[in-house]
Enzyme design. Structure first.
Site, PDB file in Angstrom:
ATOM      1  N   ASP A 263       0.869  -1.173   0.000  1.00 22.62           N
ATOM      2  CA  ASP A 263       0.000   0.000   0.000  1.00 22.62           C
ATOM      3  C   ASP A 263       0.914   1.234   0.000  1.00 22.62           C
ATOM      4  OD1 ASP A 263      -2.125   1.731  -0.015  1.00 22.62           O
ATOM      5  OD2 ASP A 263      -3.210   0.749   1.594  1.00 22.62           O
TER       6      ASP A 263
HETATM    7  C1  NOJ Z   1      -3.943   3.988   0.110  1.00 17.24           C
HETATM    8  C2  NOJ Z   1      -5.144   3.110   0.267  1.00 17.24           C
HETATM    9  O1  NOJ Z   1      -5.083   2.413   1.490  1.00 17.24           O
HETATM   10  C3  NOJ Z   1      -5.305   2.114  -0.860  1.00 17.24           C
HETATM   11  O2  NOJ Z   1      -6.528   1.451  -0.701  1.00 17.24           O
HETATM   12  C4  NOJ Z   1      -5.211   2.785  -2.186  1.00 17.24           C
HETATM   13  O3  NOJ Z   1      -5.418   1.861  -3.216  1.00 17.24           O
HETATM   14  C5  NOJ Z   1      -3.844   3.446  -2.286  1.00 17.24           C
HETATM   15  N1  NOJ Z   1      -3.713   4.436  -1.246  1.00 17.24           N
HETATM   16  C6  NOJ Z   1      -3.594   4.084  -3.655  1.00 17.24           C
HETATM   17  O4  NOJ Z   1      -4.362   5.209  -3.799  1.00 17.24           O
END
Ligand code: NOJ
Length: 754
Positions: A263
């Site tokens: 993430d």
């Molecule tokens: C953080 C989020 O937790 C995740 O779900 C998302 O896909 C990513 N950022 C990318 O934007």
């Protein structure tokens, strides 16, 4: 490209180039005038590194993506194309109801269709991968991201996960109008302690496997091309460095051979978690866990090369990661056509496709949950003796922000408000009852502001303007026979980074509600929210409550269609609505405890209960009304005994099954849809078993007076669980099967597995 060719390509790549494939940057790095130096130096990256990054997130528009791709490929030493990824969550340009609402439809195929539309719209702007579905199981309404999940049930979440992946990916991800899916967030992200974002997660291995892992595993079975790690620790190990989760469970046990992405910045956060002393250690831990792509940190880019050269990190780990990334590019057909479906025509497209709009309008009422109705709904389209006029009063009457916080690609002006839908119906002559509209207040309180991923919003109204709004609303309510009040939380009060310890409708809106109630108690509340709210007061005082979540582009139309009975609300809760916040987490499949308590029973002091609130949520999982009424016959079983398979031969010869049936009758005056739900309870196991578990459901539509026999097969597979010794299987014994309208149904029959 054949796998041989891919291996040859890998063999020809330099170490730096290979590490580059693991780096994911945002589109900002590839600004119009060439590479942007600002973000580069912020992240301590060189031009060569940015030239070699393997994928990009959140760049948008076919024209721009084509430009980035072509100039990038010229510079990339082997002309390897980039992957473009983004968060396409509940739709792209056509926005559908938020995932939690979709869970309430109990109709995974419907979500599959939504995903297909989203994939088509996204693919045509040049995207290759969406960071969706989020399949995290959620039980705590304080957590902001419950809106992105399909709810509290492992079985339901698994079905939605599979349907959505099939919708995005189609038969083959390289086909036109399809994109790759990324299941997230592995694992257990939906259970942060205290409902607080990014907080630690503590789950026993049994609970993890029994409740949380099945939906992710369903994602592997459906062929998801990607997985994303979660931000949280699980058993004190951050997922992004968790070898047991990523290597042992995801890859070895389940056979996932796709791409695993961290993430956002999660590899760098291993330092803040306190499990890596420096970035070199973070790089080592994440790569060892099998994380292929580093989203938006320089940890892999700047801290792997030396470790590999000095032999502390085996180059084989890197090669495996690169091969998986190349393989995804290959599956998407990017080596042959690096632009895939990108088409500038869609950048300029003035309107959403008609068919997408009408599908969104038709689908949304399936996600609406009618929580209370003492006869006020549906509203009459023409004046009647009891209802001669209706006032629509509340901040969501004219609100365009109705797509939820994770919708990033829609055009605000395309969203249909309630007011616009009413005006349209009036102009078309469909609505002849006099209708008036007033906001009464803003969604946000006086001076309140909130940052989102898309925009920053603030209540700009002065005190005088707000007073005038309220006075107008009260005057409208006084004059009308019925008041519809569209209320709710601001969409930026849900989603990532939006946890709340108070989960009511905002207090200034409740003040408006009370004032309106004092002048006209015939109120229908239409509640917008991304989470279950504490609706005690509203459900006590309003005569009807319709939960509409964040319904998306066609929200206004869908709500007006539903309120006036053109269509009916046919959603059922995929997540319990707690009685109050102190009850959270509250969910239907809890264990019974050694001293169980039934609300209302005088069972003394020392039982498992609150002394100031019931044990049961205000509205339970599976609950929801429609505009007609159904009755259920008693459950009948085709036999009292289900034979247990003892040998491999027996297992191979096909499954024994019992059939459980009810007769469902529509006893109301309108056609209607019922979600018939099947629950099972294991009466005694080698470990304590849930109060009941959802094992099947069917959406059944019946005409007034019509009856239908609804049957479910009960197989041994449905009775399996992680036994005391952690093996997965069944145990002989007695079970209850329940078939009814929600998770509280007592309509049951007993059978034996032996
Ligand atoms: C953080 C989020 O937790 C995740 O779900 C998302 O896909 C990513 N950022 C990318 O934007």
């Amino acid at each position: 490209m054949t796998s041989e060719q891919m291996k040859m390509l890998l063999a020809d790549m330099s170490l730096q180039e290979k590490i580059g494939q693991l780096l994911q940057l945002t589109g900002n790095f590839y600004a119009q005038e060439g590479l942007a130096t600002g973000p580069m130096s912020d992240m301590e990256l060189t031009r060569e590194q940015v030239d070699c990054a393997g994928s990009i997130l959140s760049a948008i528009g076919a024209k721009q993506l084509k430009r980035i791709q072509s100039s990038y490929m010229e510079r990339q030493p082997h002309h390897i194309p980039l992957l473009f990824m983004a968060d396409v969550i509940n739709g792209f340009r056509t926005v559908f109801p938020i995932p939690l609402a979709q869970g309430c439809s109990f109709d995974p195929a419907l979500s599959g269709e939504m995903a297909q539309v989203a994939a088509k719209e996204a693919a045509r702007t040049g995207l290759h991968v969406t960071f969706s579905p989020m399949v995290d199981l959620v039980r705590d309404a304080r957590w902001g991201r419950v809106m992105e999940s399909t709810g509290e049930d492992p079985y339901l979440n698994g079905l939605f996960c599979q349907a959505v992946i099939c919708g995005y990916q189609g038969e083959h991800v390289g086909e036109k109008d399809h994109i790759a899916a990324c299941v997230k967030h592995f694992a257990g992200y939906g259970a942060p302690m205290g409902g607080r974002e990014y907080n630690q997660v503590e789950l026993s291995e049994r609970t993890l496997r029994e409740d949380y892992l099945p939906a992710y595993q369903a994602g592997v079975e459906a062929g998801a091309e990607m997985f994303m790690t979660s931000f949280n620790t699980l058993g004190r190990v951050p997922s992004t460095a968790n070898r047991e989760l990523m290597q042992d469970i995801l890859r070895k046990e389940w056979g996932f051979d796709g791409v695993l992405i961290s993430d956002w910045a999660a590899i760098g956060e291993l330092l803040a978690h306190g499990i890596a002393a420096d970035k070199e250690e973070a790089a080592y831990l994440a790569l060892r866990a099998g994380v292929d792509i580093d989203m938006m940190t320089n940890v892999y880019a700047n801290h792997l090369e030396r470790q590999i050269r000095e032999g502390r990190v085996p180059e084989e780990w890197l090669d495996m990661a690169v091969l998986r990334i190349l393989n995804l590019k290959n599956k998407l057909g990017l080596f042959e056509n690096p632009y895939k479906d990108a088409d500038e025509v869609y950048d300029e497209m003035p309107d959403i496709e008609k068919a997408h709009r009408s599908f969104a309008r038709k689908a949304a009422p399936e996600t609406f949950v009618l929580l209370k109705n003492d006869g006020l709904l549906p509203l009459p389209e023409a004046p009647t003796e009891q209802v001669r006029s209706i006032a629509f009063v509340g901040p969501y009457v004219e609100e365009k922000r109705i797509c939820g916080s994770w919708s990033l690609f829609y055009k605000m002006e395309e969203n249909v408000t309630i007011r616009e839908a009413l005006e349209e119906a009036e102009a078309a002559g469909k609505l002849t009852i006099p209708v008036s509209c007033g906001k009464g207040c803003q969604v946000l309180d006086y001076g309140q502001e909130r940052d989102g991923f898309r925009d920053h919003t603030r209540n700009e109204s002065t005190r005088e303007e707000l007073e005038a709004m309220e006075a107008e609303a009260l005057a409208l309510a006084r004059k009308a026979d019925v008041v519809v009040m569209p209320l709710g939380e601001h969409h930026e009060y849900t989603g990532e980074g939006a946890c709340r310890t108070e989960i009511g409708i905002p207090e200034h809106q409740m003040e408006l509600f009370r004032k309106i109630h004092a002048v006209n108690p015939n109120i229908v509340v239409v509640n917008f929210s991304g989470r279950p709210l504490d609706l005690r007061e509203v459900s006590r005082k309003a005569r009807a409550v319709l939960q509409v979540w964040f319904p998306g582009t066609e929200g206004g139309h869908a709500i007006v269609d539903t309120l006036f009975g053109e269509t009916e609300p046919s959603g059922r809760l995929a997540m319990s609505f707690p009685y109050n916040v102190g009850q959270t987490p509250v969910y239907y499949s809890e264990l019974s405890t050694g001293r169980p308590h039934v609300d209302g029973a005088a069972d003394g002091r020392c039982v498992s209960r609150y002394i100031d609130a019931p044990n049961k949520p205000l509205y339970s999982f599976g609950y929801g009304l429609g505009y007609t009424e159904f009755t259920y016959s008693y459950v009948t079983l085709s036999g009292a005994v289900l034979a247990r398979r003892r040998t491999q031969e027996e297992s191979d010869s096909g499954e024994e099954q019992l059939t459980a049936s009810v007769t469902l009758t529509n006893i109301g005056g309108r056609p209607g849809t019922e979600v018939v739900q099947l629950y099972i309870r294991d009466l005694a196991g080698s470990v304590a078993r849930p109060r009941r578990e959802l094992k099947g459901f069917q959406r059944i539509r019946l005409a007034p007076g019509e009856s239908r026999k609804v049957s479910f097969a009960i197989t041994e597979e449905m009775l399996c669980f992680y036994r005391a010794d952690m093996t997965y299987g069944s145990e002989p014994g007695s079970f209850m099967v329940y078939i009814g309208e929600d998770s509280d149904t007592e309509n049951g029959a007993e059978f034996c597995l032996q």
